[in-house]
Design an enzyme around this catalytic site. Structure first.
Site, PDB file in Angstrom:
ATOM      1  N   TYR A 108      -8.499  -4.656   8.910  1.00  0.00           N
ATOM      2  CA  TYR A 108      -6.583  -4.838   9.656  1.00  0.00           C
ATOM      3  C   TYR A 108      -6.324  -3.508  10.099  1.00  0.00           C
ATOM      4  O   TYR A 108      -5.269  -4.308  10.811  1.00  0.00           O
ATOM      5  CB  TYR A 108      -5.978  -4.505   7.995  1.00  0.00           C
ATOM      6  CG  TYR A 108      -4.683  -3.781   8.000  1.00  0.00           C
ATOM      7  CD1 TYR A 108      -4.153  -2.375   7.378  1.00  0.00           C
ATOM      8  CD2 TYR A 108      -4.141  -5.011   7.793  1.00  0.00           C
ATOM      9  CE1 TYR A 108      -2.552  -3.029   7.125  1.00  0.00           C
ATOM     10  CE2 TYR A 108      -2.208  -4.869   7.995  1.00  0.00           C
ATOM     11  CZ  TYR A 108      -1.994  -3.592   7.517  1.00  0.00           C
ATOM     12  OH  TYR A 108      -0.386  -3.397   7.716  1.00  0.00           O
TER      13      TYR A 108
ATOM     14  N   LYS B 215      -4.623  -3.945  13.783  1.00  0.00           N
ATOM     15  CA  LYS B 215      -3.859  -3.421  13.866  1.00  0.00           C
ATOM     16  C   LYS B 215      -3.550  -2.497  15.360  1.00  0.00           C
ATOM     17  O   LYS B 215      -1.879  -2.587  16.342  1.00  0.00           O
ATOM     18  CB  LYS B 215      -2.922  -1.813  12.573  1.00  0.00           C
ATOM     19  CG  LYS B 215      -1.994  -3.399  11.847  1.00  0.00           C
ATOM     20  CD  LYS B 215      -1.274  -4.267  11.775  1.00  0.00           C
ATOM     21  CE  LYS B 215      -0.760  -4.634  10.800  1.00  0.00           C
ATOM     22  NZ  LYS B 215       0.207  -6.179  11.373  1.00  0.00           N
TER      23      LYS B 215
ATOM     24  N   GLY C 147       6.451 -15.010   8.384  1.00  0.00           N
ATOM     25  CA  GLY C 147       5.549 -14.810   7.416  1.00  0.00           C
ATOM     26  C   GLY C 147       6.571 -14.191   6.297  1.00  0.00           C
ATOM     27  O   GLY C 147       6.920 -13.424   6.242  1.00  0.00           O
TER      28      GLY C 147
HETATM   29  C1  VAH Z   1      -1.675  -1.638   3.027  1.00  0.00           C
HETATM   30  N1  VAH Z   1       0.731  -1.648   2.090  1.00  0.00           N
HETATM   31  O1  VAH Z   1      -2.073  -1.133   2.424  1.00  0.00           O
HETATM   32  C2  VAH Z   1      -0.277  -2.202   3.329  1.00  0.00           C
HETATM   33  C3  VAH Z   1       0.069  -0.775   4.587  1.00  0.00           C
HETATM   34  C4  VAH Z   1       0.140   2.076   5.054  1.00  0.00           C
HETATM   35  C5  VAH Z   1      -0.604   0.141   4.024  1.00  0.00           C
HETATM   36  O2  VAH Z   1      -0.966  -1.136   5.703  1.00  0.00           O
HETATM   37  O3  VAH Z   1      -2.477  -2.098   2.958  1.00  0.00           O
END
Ligand code: VAH
Length: 315
Positions: A144, A148, A10
């Protein structure tokens, strides 16, 4: 003295671009292999080895591990919060199976250290909002954030069960000027600088009162390398470290920009889906574990960050 061979997967992303440059300064160009599915950007291509790698293709990954026998692997490939909501299945697949592929190969090839970024997106609407602690309720409501949080659990599992030295940081919103941001909710804090210089105004997709934890990329890169260089015995967190820079709202950021561009105008767009994402995140983070375990200390406050962004974007 062991020769370090480092894979950065990445490598063309917002973090990867700068991490490759920083690592090549320490470990020399030939020992840091930039890997991505997209063509390398100018800097990376012209300053060291590059490999086309899709972290979901196990055979390609195995060939790369076989070829380089990496001593360190940084897995940065991921879909971020906003893009992930538009593509939930791909976000889960890339963020989760990409990580599982790397954890498994790191055991097979006895990789000494693995780095994998988490995010403040692992916290959710019921997490404490201010000075969010390292351990608390975590109910992420984005794919997301869910990927995580699950990834943090897997990292700790691989450390406890197989002794893998995998390390991780819960990044706040990262602000940088070198590489374009990619589909994040915090990216308003990058676009605002570009528009302030180009148009003297910016329409924020997050509302005036949305306070979020942020950090300048220079701090994030330095902190990541400091974590990876720390003695293994000092690392007490094997899920992912809370990590804090500076928290602010679009209004506060605009006021700081006006110290440089007095007539800068900030307006707001309504009903952007990223507002709902931001509303589920903390306002500020308690990173005392990083401070005590590996002496973490940010250097960029809002004034310094703003000055540096404008200075570099003006070039
Ligand atoms: C996002 N820049 O906005 C990333 C990050 C805490 C934000 O994980 O998804």
């Amino acid at each position: 003295m062991m020769i370090e061979k480092i894979l950065v997967l990445g490598s063309n992303g917002q973090i990867g671009t700068e991490l490759v440059t920083a690592l090549r300064k320490t470990y020399s160009e030939d020992n840091v292999i930039a890997c991505d599915i997209r063509r390398p950007d100018y800097d990376i291509k012209n300053s060291g080895p590059f490999e086309f790698v899709n972290v979901l293709e196990k055979e390609t990954l195995n060939t790369i591990f076989q070829k380089y026998k990496p001593t360190q692997v940084y897995l940065l490939a991921a879909l971020l919060s906003a893009t992930g909501e538009q593509n939930p299945k791909l976000a889960w697949d890339l963020n989760m199976n990409g990580l599982l592929n790397i954890l498994e190969l790191a055991i097979t090839y006895k990789t000494a250290k693995v780095y994998w970024p988490s995010s403040i997106a692992v916290f959710g609407p019921n997490s404490p909002k201010d000075q969010t602690p390292q351990f608390c309720v975590m109910d992420p409501n984005t794919v997301y954030g869910i990927s995580k949080l699950a990834g943090e659990r897997w990292c700790e599992y691989y450390h406890q069960k197989y002794g893998l030295d995998v390390r991780s940081i819960r990044y706040p919103g990262l602000i940088s000027w070198k590489a374009a941001p990619g589909g994040g909710t915090t990216d308003y804090a990058i676009h605002i600088f570009h528009d302030a210089l180009k148009k003297g105004s910016y329409a924020s997709f997050l509302n005036a009162a949305t306070e979020l934890p942020m950090m300048y990329m220079d701090d994030a890169i330095r902190g990541t390398i400091e974590l990876m260089d720390a003695e293994a015995g000092k690392i007490s967190i094997r899920s992912s470290y809370n990590f804090a820079g500076v928290s602010f709202t679009p209004e506060i950021l605009a006021a700081e920009i006006r110290k440089h561009i007095p007539d800068f105008k900030l307006t707001y767009t309504a009903n952007d889906p990223r507002q709902h994402i931001a509303d589920g995140w903390p306002r500020s983070i308690d990173d005392s574990y990083a401070a005590s375990d590996w002496n973490w200390k940010p250097e960029f406050d809002l004034a310094k960050l703003t000055t540096d962004m404008l200075k570099n974007l003006k070039k």
